[in-house]
Design a protein around this motif. Structure first.
Motif, PDB file in Angstrom:
ATOM      1  N   GLU A  43       1.107  -1.045  -0.112  1.00  0.00           N
ATOM      2  CA  GLU A  43      -0.329  -0.115  -0.350  1.00  0.00           C
ATOM      3  C   GLU A  43       1.161   1.364  -0.215  1.00  0.00           C
ATOM      4  O   GLU A  43       0.711   2.375  -0.695  1.00  0.00           O
ATOM      5  N   ASN A  47       0.170   3.485  -3.347  1.00  0.00           N
ATOM      6  CA  ASN A  47      -1.283   4.630  -2.941  1.00  0.00           C
ATOM      7  C   ASN A  47      -0.210   5.510  -2.809  1.00  0.00           C
ATOM      8  O   ASN A  47      -0.490   6.092  -1.726  1.00  0.00           O
ATOM      9  N   TRP A 183      -7.698  -1.686   4.584  1.00  0.00           N
ATOM     10  CA  TRP A 183      -7.526  -0.590   2.684  1.00  0.00           C
ATOM     11  C   TRP A 183      -8.586   0.121   3.226  1.00  0.00           C
ATOM     12  O   TRP A 183      -9.258   1.006   2.381  1.00  0.00           O
ATOM     13  N   TYR A 190      -7.775   6.314   1.939  1.00  0.00           N
ATOM     14  CA  TYR A 190      -8.458   4.631   1.700  1.00  0.00           C
ATOM     15  C   TYR A 190      -9.705   4.806   0.322  1.00  0.00           C
ATOM     16  O   TYR A 190      -9.560   3.647   0.284  1.00  0.00           O
ATOM     17  N   GLY A 194      -8.976   1.941  -1.425  1.00  0.00           N
ATOM     18  CA  GLY A 194      -8.937   0.679  -0.931  1.00  0.00           C
ATOM     19  C   GLY A 194     -10.465   0.376  -1.172  1.00  0.00           C
ATOM     20  O   GLY A 194     -11.368  -1.278  -0.821  1.00  0.00           O
TER      21      GLY A 194
END
Length: 313
Positions: A43, A47, A183, A190, A194
């Motif tokens: 992540e 991300n 997530w 997120y 996510g």
């Protein structure tokens, strides 16, 4: 042999529950810890805010697909007896019935002794809400909600996917559920990244959650559980947690939900259930409801296994 017969899978599911009851989580470091660390690094790397939804989907695939493919390959090439052992081990990995009791029962004990400080610390380990100022009622509600919702996530969802797709199915469900827990928040960080983890978990949980809700209804106050499920579940934010928690709360004749602080923000959640405010005895009752539901699932699995065996006899 990729998947055994329905008869065999049902019996192996019962065996997996027994193994979990006997041993609980592995004494060595749980494999989910390593998976969680890998997911955290993944992540952090992916991300970046650029094309967050596609990045989240790719991260989900990178986290879940490789271990599930390895599990699938193992049960595909091994002889039936060894494949059966791998199926059971994977289900043991995916189940968390004993762990659920070990984490929640101490909260009820601490509350019964009036030890709010210990109860707050114990509750903070299993819920994402702020428990630092929670009173007995709020802590009892949190523990009841955790028992009911995790009954689906840590037990019945894994059992459902095990019967459908064996050990690899149970593994995929547990990993997907873990990523949703990591997530799937609607926070700035997120919300988009996510999205895939949250939606995939919703899909995988759709049928198991409703079977769990039905189990809670049958294992307690059935009439009130059906009523709460029918009238309250749709108001809950999660399409799957709503039926599970509304049915469970109605079955227990307890009120859950209500305002709670998440990530520093007060959320006005709807109230679920009916009857009494949550107390430590309701926490114990929630664990017993989960236990009765497990027995119900095992009984049904054994009945279907016997029917399958007689049909092929």
């Amino acid at each position: 042999m990729l998947l055994l017969s329905f008869y065999s899978m049902s019996l192996l599911a019962v065996l997996g529950v027994i193994v979990d009851r006997m041993f609980g989580e592995p004494r060595m470091r749980h494999p989910l810890v390593a998976f969680g660390r890998y997911a955290t690094k993944l992540e952090a790397r992916m991300n970046t805010g650029h094309r967050a939804r596609p990045a989240g989907m790719l991260a989900w695939l990178a986290a879940v697909v490789p271990p599930v493919l390895v599990a699938w390959a193992l049960v595909s090439v091994l002889p039936p007896a060894y494949a059966a052992a791998v199926h059971v081990i994977l289900l043991w990995f995916a189940l968390g019935a004993k762990s659920l009791r070990q984490h929640i029962a101490p909260i009820a004990r601490a509350l019964s002794l009036g030890d709010l400080e210990s109860a707050r610390k114990l509750a903070s380990r299993i819920v994402s809400r702020d428990t630092s100022q929670a009173d007995e009622n709020a802590l009892s509600r949190a523990a009841v909600e955790s028992a009911l919702e995790n009954g689906n996530d840590a037990i019945f969802g894994a059992l459902f996917w095990f019967v459908i797709a064996g050990g690899p199915g149970a593994l995929a469900f547990r990993l997907a559920n873990t990523l949703d827990a990591m997530w799937g928040y609607r926070t700035p960080r997120y919300l988009r990244f996510g999205w895939a983890a949250a939606r995939i978990d919703d899909v995988l949980n759709f049928i198991p959650a409703r079977l769990t809700a039905a189990s809670y209804a049958l294992a307690g106050d059935t009439r009130m559980a059906w009523h709460c499920w029918r009238t309250q579940a749709r108001a809950w934010d999660s399409p799957n947690a709503g039926p599970v928690m509304a049915s469970g709360a109605g079955s227990l004749n307890v009120l859950i939900g209500g305002a709670a602080v998440y990530h520093g923000v007060l959320e006005a959640r709807p109230t679920l259930g009916a009857g009494h405010e949550a107390t430590p005895r309701h926490v114990v009752a929630a664990l017993r409801l989960v236990e009765r539901s497990i027995l119900l699932w095992l009984a049904i699995l054994l009945v279907f296994a016997l029917m399958s065996a007689s049909g092929h006899g």
